[in-house]
Design a protein around this motif. Structure first.
Motif, PDB file in Angstrom:
ATOM      1  N   ARG A   1      36.534  34.810  29.132  1.00  0.00           N
ATOM      2  CA  ARG A   1      36.464  33.738  30.140  1.00  0.00           C
ATOM      3  C   ARG A   1      37.782  32.959  30.176  1.00  0.00           C
ATOM      4  O   ARG A   1      38.286  32.629  31.252  1.00  0.00           O
TER       5      ARG A   1
ATOM      6  N   LEU B   1      42.681  33.586  37.536  1.00  0.00           N
ATOM      7  CA  LEU B   1      42.388  32.476  38.439  1.00  0.00           C
ATOM      8  C   LEU B   1      43.439  31.382  38.332  1.00  0.00           C
ATOM      9  O   LEU B   1      43.334  30.348  38.978  1.00  0.00           O
TER      10      LEU B   1
ATOM     11  N   LEU C   1      32.839  31.161  38.504  1.00  0.00           N
ATOM     12  CA  LEU C   1      32.679  32.586  38.287  1.00  0.00           C
ATOM     13  C   LEU C   1      31.631  32.779  37.204  1.00  0.00           C
ATOM     14  O   LEU C   1      31.874  32.432  36.045  1.00  0.00           O
TER      15      LEU C   1
ATOM     16  N   ASP D   1      29.325  37.957  37.831  1.00  0.00           N
ATOM     17  CA  ASP D   1      29.987  38.097  39.131  1.00  0.00           C
ATOM     18  C   ASP D   1      31.025  39.216  39.081  1.00  0.00           C
ATOM     19  O   ASP D   1      31.837  39.284  38.154  1.00  0.00           O
TER      20      ASP D   1
ATOM     21  N   PHE E   1      34.351  40.979  39.683  1.00  0.00           N
ATOM     22  CA  PHE E   1      35.732  40.573  39.918  1.00  0.00           C
ATOM     23  C   PHE E   1      36.218  41.076  41.279  1.00  0.00           C
ATOM     24  O   PHE E   1      36.961  40.393  41.964  1.00  0.00           O
TER      25      PHE E   1
ATOM     26  N   THR F   1      34.413  39.148  44.295  1.00  0.00           N
ATOM     27  CA  THR F   1      34.839  37.751  44.405  1.00  0.00           C
ATOM     28  C   THR F   1      36.333  37.609  44.668  1.00  0.00           C
ATOM     29  O   THR F   1      36.830  36.496  44.832  1.00  0.00           O
TER      30      THR F   1
ATOM     31  N   THR G   1      38.664  38.185  42.560  1.00  0.00           N
ATOM     32  CA  THR G   1      39.292  37.699  41.337  1.00  0.00           C
ATOM     33  C   THR G   1      40.372  38.646  40.846  1.00  0.00           C
ATOM     34  O   THR G   1      41.328  38.230  40.201  1.00  0.00           O
TER      35      THR G   1
ATOM     36  N   SER H   1      33.252  42.721  35.520  1.00  0.00           N
ATOM     37  CA  SER H   1      32.716  41.369  35.309  1.00  0.00           C
ATOM     38  C   SER H   1      32.871  41.032  33.832  1.00  0.00           C
ATOM     39  O   SER H   1      33.139  41.914  33.013  1.00  0.00           O
TER      40      SER H   1
END
Length: 87
Positions: A13, A21, A29, A33, A35, A38, A40, A73
């Motif tokens: 994370r 990010l 996130l 979720d 990547f 989204t 990301t 994810s």
């Protein structure tokens, strides 16, 4: 010493927040979720994730393992790293 899944999750994370990010704490996130869905991660981001996973967790990511089922994810990355440590 092998990291616990919670330790792996925490480090992943932090990496995603800082490197993918760019420290955007407002970016929500969830651990499950995608990547890709989204936005990301892009192809360069995949390489960054693989490099981080190999360095931080001491696992070798084979070319055939660079698939969304393993890398898309935080949850999938945690499961992948735990599996690799079990090999």
């Amino acid at each position: 010493m092998t990291a616990t899944s919670n330790e792996i999750r925490t480090r992943l994370r932090a990496f995603v927040l800082d490197e993918l990010l760019f420290g955007d704490a407002g970016a929500m996130l969830a651990d499950d979720d995608s990547f890709i869905d989204t936005g990301t991660i892009d192809s360069t981001g995949v390489l960054e994730v693989v490099t981080f996973v190999e360095t931080a967790f001491g696992v070798q990511v084979e070319d055939r393992e660079m698939v969304p089922e393993n890398l898309d994810s935080i949850d999938r990355l945690v499961a992948f790293i735990v599996r690799k440590h079990g090999e």
